[in-house]
Design a protein around this motif. Structure first.
Motif, PDB file in Angstrom:
ATOM      1  N   UNK A 112       0.824  -1.211   0.000  1.00 17.45           N
ATOM      2  CA  UNK A 112       0.000   0.000   0.000  1.00 17.45           C
ATOM      3  C   UNK A 112       0.860   1.264   0.000  1.00 17.45           C
ATOM      4  N   UNK A 113       1.971   1.231   0.723  1.00 16.89           N
ATOM      5  CA  UNK A 113       2.874   2.383   0.733  1.00 16.89           C
ATOM      6  C   UNK A 113       3.438   2.624  -0.659  1.00 16.89           C
ATOM      7  N   UNK A 114       3.810   1.545  -1.332  1.00 19.51           N
ATOM      8  CA  UNK A 114       4.344   1.675  -2.700  1.00 19.51           C
ATOM      9  C   UNK A 114       3.290   2.278  -3.616  1.00 19.51           C
ATOM     10  N   UNK A 115       2.072   1.748  -3.553  1.00 18.49           N
ATOM     11  CA  UNK A 115       1.005   2.248  -4.429  1.00 18.49           C
ATOM     12  C   UNK A 115       0.638   3.687  -4.103  1.00 18.49           C
ATOM     13  N   UNK A 116       0.683   4.029  -2.838  1.00 16.38           N
ATOM     14  CA  UNK A 116       0.334   5.385  -2.428  1.00 16.38           C
ATOM     15  C   UNK A 116       1.367   6.398  -2.912  1.00 16.38           C
ATOM     16  N   UNK A 117       2.644   6.058  -2.812  1.00 18.65           N
ATOM     17  CA  UNK A 117       3.709   6.997  -3.167  1.00 18.65           C
ATOM     18  C   UNK A 117       3.970   7.003  -4.666  1.00 18.65           C
ATOM     19  N   UNK A 118       4.095   5.832  -5.251  1.00 17.94           N
ATOM     20  CA  UNK A 118       4.485   5.747  -6.663  1.00 17.94           C
ATOM     21  C   UNK A 118       3.274   5.667  -7.578  1.00 17.94           C
ATOM     22  N   UNK A 119       2.253   4.932  -7.188  1.00 15.90           N
ATOM     23  CA  UNK A 119       1.095   4.744  -8.030  1.00 15.90           C
ATOM     24  C   UNK A 119       1.405   3.763  -9.145  1.00 15.90           C
ATOM     25  N   UNK A 120       0.592   3.773 -10.166  1.00 11.24           N
ATOM     26  CA  UNK A 120       0.852   2.910 -11.318  1.00 11.24           C
ATOM     27  C   UNK A 120       1.691   3.711 -12.307  1.00 11.24           C
ATOM     28  N   UNK A 121       2.882   3.188 -12.568  1.00 15.90           N
ATOM     29  CA  UNK A 121       3.799   3.926 -13.423  1.00 15.90           C
ATOM     30  C   UNK A 121       4.487   2.974 -14.393  1.00 15.90           C
ATOM     31  N   UNK A 122       4.804   3.487 -15.590  1.00 20.21           N
ATOM     32  CA  UNK A 122       5.554   2.706 -16.568  1.00 20.21           C
ATOM     33  C   UNK A 122       7.049   2.977 -16.471  1.00 20.21           C
ATOM     34  N   UNK A 123       7.424   3.947 -15.658  1.00 24.09           N
ATOM     35  CA  UNK A 123       8.822   4.313 -15.504  1.00 24.09           C
ATOM     36  C   UNK A 123       9.558   3.265 -14.659  1.00 24.09           C
ATOM     37  N   UNK A 124      10.678   2.769 -15.196  1.00 18.54           N
ATOM     38  CA  UNK A 124      11.452   1.758 -14.472  1.00 18.54           C
ATOM     39  C   UNK A 124      12.057   2.346 -13.199  1.00 18.54           C
ATOM     40  N   UNK A 125      12.483   3.599 -13.248  1.00 17.18           N
ATOM     41  CA  UNK A 125      13.086   4.239 -12.080  1.00 17.18           C
ATOM     42  C   UNK A 125      12.057   4.346 -10.953  1.00 17.18           C
ATOM     43  N   UNK A 126      10.843   4.766 -11.298  1.00 22.33           N
ATOM     44  CA  UNK A 126       9.800   4.870 -10.281  1.00 22.33           C
ATOM     45  C   UNK A 126       9.444   3.496  -9.723  1.00 22.33           C
ATOM     46  N   UNK A 127       9.395   2.494 -10.589  1.00 28.53           N
ATOM     47  CA  UNK A 127       9.079   1.144 -10.127  1.00 28.53           C
ATOM     48  C   UNK A 127      10.161   0.602  -9.189  1.00 28.53           C
ATOM     49  N   UNK A 128      11.424   0.874  -9.513  1.00 32.03           N
ATOM     50  CA  UNK A 128      12.517   0.438  -8.638  1.00 32.03           C
ATOM     51  C   UNK A 128      12.431   1.170  -7.302  1.00 32.03           C
ATOM     52  N   UNK A 129      12.205   2.476  -7.363  1.00 34.11           N
ATOM     53  CA  UNK A 129      12.045   3.251  -6.128  1.00 34.11           C
ATOM     54  C   UNK A 129      10.873   2.726  -5.303  1.00 34.11           C
ATOM     55  N   UNK A 130       9.775   2.426  -5.960  1.00 33.51           N
ATOM     56  CA  UNK A 130       8.602   1.891  -5.266  1.00 33.51           C
ATOM     57  C   UNK A 130       8.880   0.549  -4.622  1.00 33.51           C
ATOM     58  N   UNK A 131       9.617  -0.301  -5.313  1.00 30.68           N
ATOM     59  CA  UNK A 131       9.954  -1.609  -4.747  1.00 30.68           C
ATOM     60  C   UNK A 131      10.868  -1.467  -3.535  1.00 30.68           C
ATOM     61  N   UNK A 132      11.830  -0.550  -3.621  1.00 32.05           N
ATOM     62  CA  UNK A 132      12.699  -0.305  -2.468  1.00 32.05           C
ATOM     63  C   UNK A 132      11.901   0.249  -1.292  1.00 32.05           C
ATOM     64  N   UNK A 133      10.999   1.165  -1.583  1.00 33.48           N
ATOM     65  CA  UNK A 133      10.144   1.723  -0.547  1.00 33.48           C
ATOM     66  C   UNK A 133       9.297   0.626   0.095  1.00 33.48           C
ATOM     67  N   UNK A 134       8.740  -0.241  -0.735  1.00 31.62           N
ATOM     68  CA  UNK A 134       7.930  -1.344  -0.224  1.00 31.62           C
ATOM     69  C   UNK A 134       8.761  -2.244   0.691  1.00 31.62           C
ATOM     70  N   UNK A 135       9.971  -2.538   0.286  1.00 31.04           N
ATOM     71  CA  UNK A 135      10.854  -3.389   1.088  1.00 31.04           C
ATOM     72  C   UNK A 135      11.172  -2.733   2.433  1.00 31.04           C
ATOM     73  N   UNK A 136      11.491  -1.448   2.403  1.00 34.94           N
ATOM     74  CA  UNK A 136      11.839  -0.737   3.640  1.00 34.94           C
ATOM     75  C   UNK A 136      10.639  -0.684   4.584  1.00 34.94           C
ATOM     76  N   UNK A 137       9.484  -0.315   4.065  1.00 35.36           N
ATOM     77  CA  UNK A 137       8.293  -0.207   4.907  1.00 35.36           C
ATOM     78  C   UNK A 137       7.919  -1.568   5.474  1.00 35.36           C
ATOM     79  N   UNK A 138       7.975  -2.603   4.652  1.00 34.94           N
ATOM     80  CA  UNK A 138       7.648  -3.954   5.127  1.00 34.94           C
ATOM     81  C   UNK A 138       8.587  -4.379   6.243  1.00 34.94           C
TER      82      UNK A 138
END
Length: 115
Positions: free
Chosen positions: A74-100
């Motif tokens: 949910x944190x990833x979706x809230x911050x990054x949303x649905x994006x086609x950008x690889x950089x945003x997706x990587x950032x979102x995955x890192x954020x998800x990992x940290x929050x989890x």
């Protein structure tokens, strides 16, 4: 209240009241620090997860891990949303990992809380 007739008893009473005021002021400061600590976003999330676990009766680590992963997602979706950008997706995955990871760690009381 007892009547005060001498300067010594007046000074003694003043000192007692000042000591009481200092003690009460320290207690108020400690309470404010505890409230500030409880209002930190990470602690709010942790407390919510703990309350959900207690309410629903989740005792297993698998259920707690699933809730932590869900909050990370949910944190990833809230911050990054649905994006086609690889950089945003990587950032979102890192954020998800940290929050989890942060949410799944058990709450360790600080030195002040344990005293």
């Amino acid at each position: 209240m007892e009547a005060i007739y001498t300067m010594d008893s007046l000074n003694e009473k003043i000192q007692l009241l000042e000591d009481r005021q200092d003690t009460e002021w320290c207690a108020i400061k400690d309470e404010i620090d505890e409230i500030k600590d409880n209002l930190k976003p990470l602690n709010l999330i942790r407390n919510t997860v703990e309350e959900i676990n207690e309410t629903v009766g989740f005792k297993s680590h698998i259920a707690q891990s699933a809730i932590s992963i869900g909050i990370g997602y949910l944190a990833k979706r809230f911050v990054v949303g649905k994006s086609d950008s690889k950089v945003k997706n990587i950032f979102g995955s890192l954020l998800q990992l940290v929050v989890t990871n942060l949410v799944s760690k058990p709450h360790e009381p600080s030195r002040e809380e344990s005293s």
